[in-house]
Design an enzyme around this catalytic site. Sequence first.
Site, PDB file in Angstrom:
ATOM      1  N   CYS A  72      16.660  38.601  57.840  1.00  0.00           N
ATOM      2  CA  CYS A  72      17.690  37.284  59.341  1.00  0.00           C
ATOM      3  C   CYS A  72      19.165  37.809  58.849  1.00  0.00           C
ATOM      4  O   CYS A  72      19.545  36.604  58.085  1.00  0.00           O
ATOM      5  CB  CYS A  72      16.413  36.438  59.307  1.00  0.00           C
ATOM      6  SG  CYS A  72      17.616  35.288  60.981  1.00  0.00           S
ATOM      7  N   CYS A  83      12.114  37.579  57.566  1.00  0.00           N
ATOM      8  CA  CYS A  83      13.335  35.811  57.491  1.00  0.00           C
ATOM      9  C   CYS A  83      14.012  35.806  56.278  1.00  0.00           C
ATOM     10  O   CYS A  83      15.102  35.868  56.089  1.00  0.00           O
ATOM     11  CB  CYS A  83      12.235  33.727  56.936  1.00  0.00           C
ATOM     12  SG  CYS A  83      11.969  33.737  58.256  1.00  0.00           S
ATOM     13  N   CYS A 130      19.299  28.307  59.985  1.00  0.00           N
ATOM     14  CA  CYS A 130      18.466  28.155  60.303  1.00  0.00           C
ATOM     15  C   CYS A 130      17.862  26.829  59.430  1.00  0.00           C
ATOM     16  O   CYS A 130      17.602  27.078  58.094  1.00  0.00           O
ATOM     17  CB  CYS A 130      16.889  29.429  60.738  1.00  0.00           C
ATOM     18  SG  CYS A 130      15.561  29.097  60.830  1.00  0.00           S
ATOM     19  N   GLU A 161      16.647  45.546  83.085  1.00  0.00           N
ATOM     20  CA  GLU A 161      16.584  44.176  83.120  1.00  0.00           C
ATOM     21  C   GLU A 161      15.256  43.577  83.749  1.00  0.00           C
ATOM     22  O   GLU A 161      14.340  42.477  83.567  1.00  0.00           O
ATOM     23  CB  GLU A 161      17.754  42.046  83.705  1.00  0.00           C
ATOM     24  CG  GLU A 161      18.758  42.814  82.195  1.00  0.00           C
ATOM     25  CD  GLU A 161      18.079  42.268  80.897  1.00  0.00           C
ATOM     26  OE1 GLU A 161      17.193  41.808  81.233  1.00  0.00           O
ATOM     27  OE2 GLU A 161      18.939  42.498  80.423  1.00  0.00           O
TER      28      GLU A 161
HETATM   29 FE1  SF4 Z   1      13.671  33.116  60.158  1.00  0.00          FE
HETATM   30 FE2  SF4 Z   1      14.985  31.570  61.231  1.00  0.00          FE
HETATM   31 FE3  SF4 Z   1      16.052  34.047  60.927  1.00  0.00          FE
HETATM   32 FE4  SF4 Z   1      13.553  33.294  62.506  1.00  0.00          FE
HETATM   33  S1  SF4 Z   1      15.648  32.707  62.833  1.00  0.00           S
HETATM   34  S2  SF4 Z   1      13.842  35.262  61.287  1.00  0.00           S
HETATM   35  S3  SF4 Z   1      13.240  31.685  61.755  1.00  0.00           S
HETATM   36  S4  SF4 Z   1      15.231  32.866  58.581  1.00  0.00           S
END
Ligand code: SF4
Length: 485
Positions: A236, A233, A242, A94
């Site tokens: 993701c 995204c 989100c 860290e």
């Molecule tokens: Fe996209 Fe939201 Fe996932 Fe970030 S958290 S990659 S902004 S969907």
Amino acid sequence: MSRLRAAAARGLRRRGSGSAAPAGEGSRKGASLREGAPARPHALHLFGDPVEIDALRGRLLTWYDKSRRDLPWRALAAVEPDADRRAYAVWVSEIMLQQTQVATVIDYYNRWMQKWPTLQALAAASLEVVLELAGHMPRTAEDLQRLLPGVGRYTAGAIASISFGQATGVVDGNVIRVLCRLRCIGADTSSLAVIDCLWNMANTLVDRSRPGDFNQALMELGATVCTPKSPLCGECPVKEHCHAWRRVEKDLASASQKLFGKTTLVPDVEDCGTGDCLLCLPAAELWDSSLGVTNFPRKAAKKQPRVERTATCVLERRGHRGAPEYLIVQRPSSGLLAGLWEFPSFPLALGLQEEQQKEVLADHLQAWTRQPVQTESLCFVGEVVHIFSHIHQTYVVYSLCLDGDVVLDTASSPSRWVTEEEFRASAVSTAMKKVLKARETQRGVQNGRAKASKRKRESKLGAAGSAPTGIQLSLRAFLRAQSAP
Ligand code: SF4
């Protein structure tokens, strides 16, 4: 290795690390929302639904189990049965990760762990605090932060969750970005309101049964998927949670509706509508469609660095075989550059003229060395500028050659004479290396001048056809002298 080693050792030595630290590292504990602010932020910015929290944890951990990078400290933390060794490995990693990127850290980490595989090995390399703790790491985030030098809120949370399974969140740069996007937090990320909100959110979200993995997953997501400029995204695992992504989807849906002449309005998700929200995008910088999810987070307001001037004196004497030796002193064990070694340095008030600066320096040196120091004996070397994260520091450098040793004020900091090689191997800051370089450049110029003037003298003597015994004439001067009538 030496820069990282010094940084890591400094981190391991110092209480309350400062610059470039993750959120909360060295920040005020228990900071609260500004006076007059609503006690609880709008639901848009929070995770209040336990079902959603469970779903997000599950998705993130499933993704992490499949996609995580193999890193040596993770491998060790997973298989090492000794809790102290686990925590030590996480601590070292860290501290190093706060200095540079993962790819660079791997090699440094492996070499460090080969050299000092345990806390005891490190203690043998003279770390007093480790000796005080009898080689055992504190077991909770609170104790880690309280008892270990250089360990702030983030590092303590990382060690406690990864090594000891404590269900405590972490907030670093990657986590800030992910959380701000998940919950449309667009206010200055260095504000107390945002820092508080993010730490609360991290503590709420952290998975109770796999806290270390969850924290690493969140950081990994920020490092590999939810990146600053080009977030992926589509890949993701938590896009369903989100708000920033939903806002982008909403924009796309509106655009396509307009194209087909429909007018159904989709409600906004990026603005909680309270008007004076401390977490929303600032009123003057509302949502910019061209930025998409990267509307969040907004850059922290940059503070202008403080301007400081410091008089620094390279004190020299002739050492073994005439090579120069330098006097260096150790800085206090807390504050800027804690515990590092430097040339004797004294702060200067701004606006002093050169003569006044010399007088200040001479006074300090006189009190410190207990021998008269004339301002004329201080040779101006130059100015060395070094930018710390929050300080624009100018070192006004002088050199002073001494005939012998000096008896230093015993109340002052520890000091020692070092050769140039020893200086470079010592825990000195980059700024002091620049100071030495300036002094060496000056010496090179002085030596060059001395040689040139010697050559000139010899040439004059040669031209006159005589040379004192012991002075070698150049061949041309010799022939000229011999052929003279
Ligand atoms: Fe996209 Fe939201 Fe996932 Fe970030 S958290 S990659 S902004 S969907």
